[in-house]
Write an enzyme that holds these catalytic residues in place. Structure first.
Site: not given
Ligand code: HSE
Length: 408
Positions: A12, A97, A193, A197
């Site tokens: 949360f 992701k 990150d 994705k």
């Molecule tokens: N840390 C990620 C970003 C959050 O800045 O895109 C969303 O996936």
């Protein structure tokens, strides 16, 4: 179609609270939160304490709960939750992701095995509905490439650094305070990150499951004041670009910073906005732009998945089922600008094709074509920054070698 889905949440934080908000504001979605499993005791929570439990089994084993919404940031624990949820006959919505990228093929198989759905629109480019579009709209289109800005935090940082001349660390701190950055922000700034994705997007674009460790990622953390000056003087900006494309019977994909001309579609994508450029054989170029991070935008993507489950939606992994199964490769030459202080062991002889450079104030710039693997290696050296040229002139290494032989 079920009357009203009962949801069990894990986590949360920023996205969980966003989901709670958007769910309450949207009256059309037939779903309600029954229980929320959290980890940390003693935190003040903005909603009634009766929602919360610290016991995962209270959520996972509740026969009334139809959907597990997994929104924690521990990829390892998240995968265990997803597996258990599917085994227990529940559908899953997740925005994790890293977990998805690391286990996508297994998650695909688990969905078949348990005849349940795992949806994850919120995991790729926040509010941009890209996965469902790749699955449905582009079903019969032959997609050549997908590329864009897949990380909100780094785009926010680059915007602040360029437009407001903010210091990099100040901008990163702001991205963290706004809830855009990962709890370990090196995942954002070092390009992990967006790579996670990209791995997920590749599965839905080209039907290939690629392990994230096989995709090269170069981040923005080495970009220096000298690079920013170079960009400004040449009417360029810098964006962290994730891209994958089909060429020469291979799928290529990587994440790297790139100089972008100011009239390019990506140049005007600012702050935490993301952009996805899809190029297909028939639809040709299309651009999707939307907020890629933040509580409500990501919450809205999660809500859209929940809403889709009300109608029994599942990804069919059509490109995978269609079975091109092309190999993934990193063997590509790209045109780059590499900048480094005098004394660094990089010379024009390191380039496959050297295209010029200059030296001044103890700093050097060299431009030319280099293999992606060498770009990655240089990017790890102290004070070296490597940024793709505005037109990176990507060439498969085998293709370049063949051309060389033919012209010899
Ligand atoms: N840390 C990620 C970003 C959050 O800045 O895109 C969303 O996936």
């Amino acid at each position: 179609m079920k009357k009203k889905l009962k949801l069990g949440l894990f986590g949360f934080g920023c996205v969980g609270q966003g989901l709670y908000h958007v769910l309450n504001e949207t009256h059309g979605v037939k779903a309600e939160i029954k229980k929320i499993c959290i980890k940390h005791h003693g935190k003040t929570r903005p909603i009634d304490a009766s929602y919360f439990t610290y016991d995962p089994s209270e959520v996972l084993n509740d026969p009334e709960i139809d959907v597990i919404v997994e929104l924690i940031d521990d990829a390892y624990a998240a995968f265990a939750i997803v597996k258990k949820a599917l085994e227990n006959g529940k559908h899953v919505v997740t925005a994790n992701k890293k977990m998805l990228a690391e286990h996508l093929e297994e998650i695909y198989e688990l969905q078949q095995k348990h005849n349940r759905s795992v949806l994850y629109e919120g995991a790729v480019c926040g509010s941009i509905p890209i996965i469902r579009n790749l699955e449905e709209y582009y079903d019969n289109d032959l997609i050549r490439s997908i590329e864009g800005i897949f990380n909100g935090s780094t785009n926010y940082i680059l915007t602040k650094v360029f437009e407001e001349r903010k210091n990099y660390f100040e901008a990163l701190k702001a991205a963290q305070d706004l809830g855009f950055a990962e709890s370990d922000p090196s995942l954002d700034v070092e390009g992990f990150d967006p790579k996670f994705k990209l791995a997920i997007a590749i599965a839905h674009t080209f039907g290939v499951f690629v392990k994230p460790e096989d995709i090269i990622n170069i981040g923005i953390q080495k970009i220096s004041a000298v690079d920013l000056k170079y960009a400004r003087e040449n009417n360029l900006t810098i964006k962290l670009v994730a891209r994958a494309y089909k060429s020469e019977g291979n799928i290529f994909g990587f994440v790297a910073p790139q100089f972008i001309p100011l009239d390019h579609n990506l140049a005007s994508v600012r702050n935490e906005y993301n952009a996805v450029l899809v190029e297909g054989a028939f639809a040709e170029k299309q651009v999707f732009i939307g907020k890629g991070a933040g509580s409500y935008p990501t919450g809205s993507a999660v809500l859209s998945d929940i809403s889709a489950l009300v109608f029994d939606y599942r990804y069919e992994y059509k490109k995978f089922e269609q079975g091109d199964g092309l190999p993934f490769s990193n063997e590509v030459f790209a045109d780059v600008v590499v900048s480094f202080p005098d004394g660094t062991l990089i010379t024009n002889r390191d380039f496959e094709v050297f295209k010029g450079g200059y030296q001044g104030s103890g700093h050097q710039y060299l431009k030319g074509s280099v293999s992606l693997k060498k770009i990655k290696e240089w990017s790890l050296w102290d004070d070296v920054s490597v940024i793709l040229a505005p037109d990176p002139n990507l060439t498969a290494i085998n293709q370049a070698k063949t051309q060389e032989l033919l012209s010899a």
